[in-house]
Design a protein around this motif. Structure first.
Motif, mmCIF file in Angstrom:
data_model
loop_
_atom_site.group_PDB
_atom_site.id
_atom_site.type_symbol
_atom_site.label_atom_id
_atom_site.label_comp_id
_atom_site.label_asym_id
_atom_site.label_seq_id
_atom_site.Cartn_x
_atom_site.Cartn_y
_atom_site.Cartn_z
ATOM 1 N N CYS A 1 0.841 -1.196 0.000
ATOM 2 C CA CYS A 1 0.000 0.000 0.000
ATOM 3 C C CYS A 1 0.880 1.250 0.000
ATOM 4 O O CYS A 1 1.824 1.359 0.785
ATOM 5 C CB CYS A 1 -0.895 -0.029 1.233
ATOM 6 S SG CYS A 1 -1.796 1.517 1.482
ATOM 7 N N CYS B 1 0.011 3.141 3.826
ATOM 8 C CA CYS B 1 0.402 2.550 5.122
ATOM 9 C C CYS B 1 1.497 1.495 4.975
ATOM 10 O O CYS B 1 2.054 1.047 5.970
ATOM 11 C CB CYS B 1 -0.823 1.956 5.823
ATOM 12 S SG CYS B 1 -1.427 0.445 5.051
ATOM 13 N N CYS C 1 -4.225 -0.084 -0.026
ATOM 14 C CA CYS C 1 -5.126 -1.112 0.509
ATOM 15 C C CYS C 1 -6.521 -0.480 0.612
ATOM 16 O O CYS C 1 -6.650 0.750 0.527
ATOM 17 C CB CYS C 1 -4.624 -1.612 1.866
ATOM 18 S SG CYS C 1 -4.726 -0.390 3.169
ATOM 19 N N CYS D 1 -7.053 2.320 3.190
ATOM 20 C CA CYS D 1 -6.431 3.636 2.943
ATOM 21 C C CYS D 1 -7.038 4.363 1.748
ATOM 22 O O CYS D 1 -6.561 5.430 1.377
ATOM 23 C CB CYS D 1 -4.932 3.486 2.716
ATOM 24 S SG CYS D 1 -4.027 3.012 4.185
HETATM 25 ZN ZN LIG Z 1 -2.988 1.087 3.407
#
Ligand SMILES: [Zn+2]
Length: 249
Positions: free
Chosen positions: A155, A158, A178, A181
């Protein structure tokens, strides 16, 4: 100046009665055009060499100041056979080549691009039933070589690994996040990607053409992957496939 090098024939055209121009790519010089004077008559000198998709060792003379390239000798190294006889395979190879030419690789990327084209042709020649997704995987690889493809695998926000769950591609930003997020309020085009589409994306970027030929994804994964490649290529490279060719989008 005269030199000898291996090259892949991209296109051949005729000019005047018996002369030909040949568009080539070599790992050292990238894409260039050379003339084969008498190339359409002197069968002995260029025997079976002046056909698109041939891999040839050429002797090349460069003439004058800022002069042109002139082919003086040719030796055929290998030529695809199955690919030429099978319209399905040939269509995929032509699609890949058209994309390659539309991208306009500079001399810096020549060696990598050359290797990719050779692998592409070998994979389409060898596989028993090349996957219809092959040209899209090729496009993903070309786009990643040009640095316009998202980093796969984690991601962008994050850093969590992607792969098992689902992810979102933010097209304009050129990144994957992801699903936790994803920013619902951010403007722009988003494409959801399930695990199957993420695996295809990773396979395209990894660049193993033989693996591309054998991929057999589920229909939904193929759709998501195709859509995200089209969107990224259109937005970041300005190219779209229309009516049998790539046009500036
Ligand atoms: Zn993420």
């Amino acid at each position: 100046m005269e030199f000898s090098e291996q090259a892949l024939v991209l296109k051949v055209g005729r000019f005047r009665e018996i002369d030909a121009w040949v568009r080539l790519i070599s790992p050292q010089r990238g894409v260039y055009t050379a003339f084969a004077f008498g190339g359409l008559k002197s069968r002995r000198r260029f025997l079976g060499c002046l056909d698109p998709l041939n891999h040839v060792n050429f002797k090349v003379r460069r003439t004058g100041h800022g002069g042109y390239h002139c082919l003086t000798e040719a030796r055929l190294l290998d030529a695809p056979m199955r690919l030429r006889r099978d319209p399905g395979r040939l269509g995929m190879a032509v699609n890949c080549l058209k994309f390659f030419e539309a991208v306009q690789i500079g001399p810096q990327g020549a060696a990598e691009a050359y290797a990719l084209l050779r692998d592409m042709l070998a994979a389409l020649e060898e596989a028993d039933a090349p996957s219809p997704l092959f040209p899209l995987l090729f496009r993903a690889r070309m786009a990643s070589l040009q640095g316009v493809f998202p980093v796969c695998g984690r991601c962008a926000v994050c850093g969590a690994p992607l792969g098992d769950g689902e992810a979102v591609c933010h097209v304009e930003a050129g990144r994957l996040t992801c699903s936790a997020c994803r920013d619902e309020n951010a403007p722009g085009v988003r494409q959801r990607l399930g695990a199957g589409a993420l695996a295809l994306l990773a396979s395209g970027v990894a660049g193993d053409a033989r693996a591309w030929a054998h991929c057999r994804p589920e229909a939904a994964a193929a759709r998501e992957f195709s859509r995200v490649v089209d969107l990224l290529v259109r937005y970041h490279m300005g190219l779209a496939w229309e009516r049998g060719g790539f046009v500036r989008a």
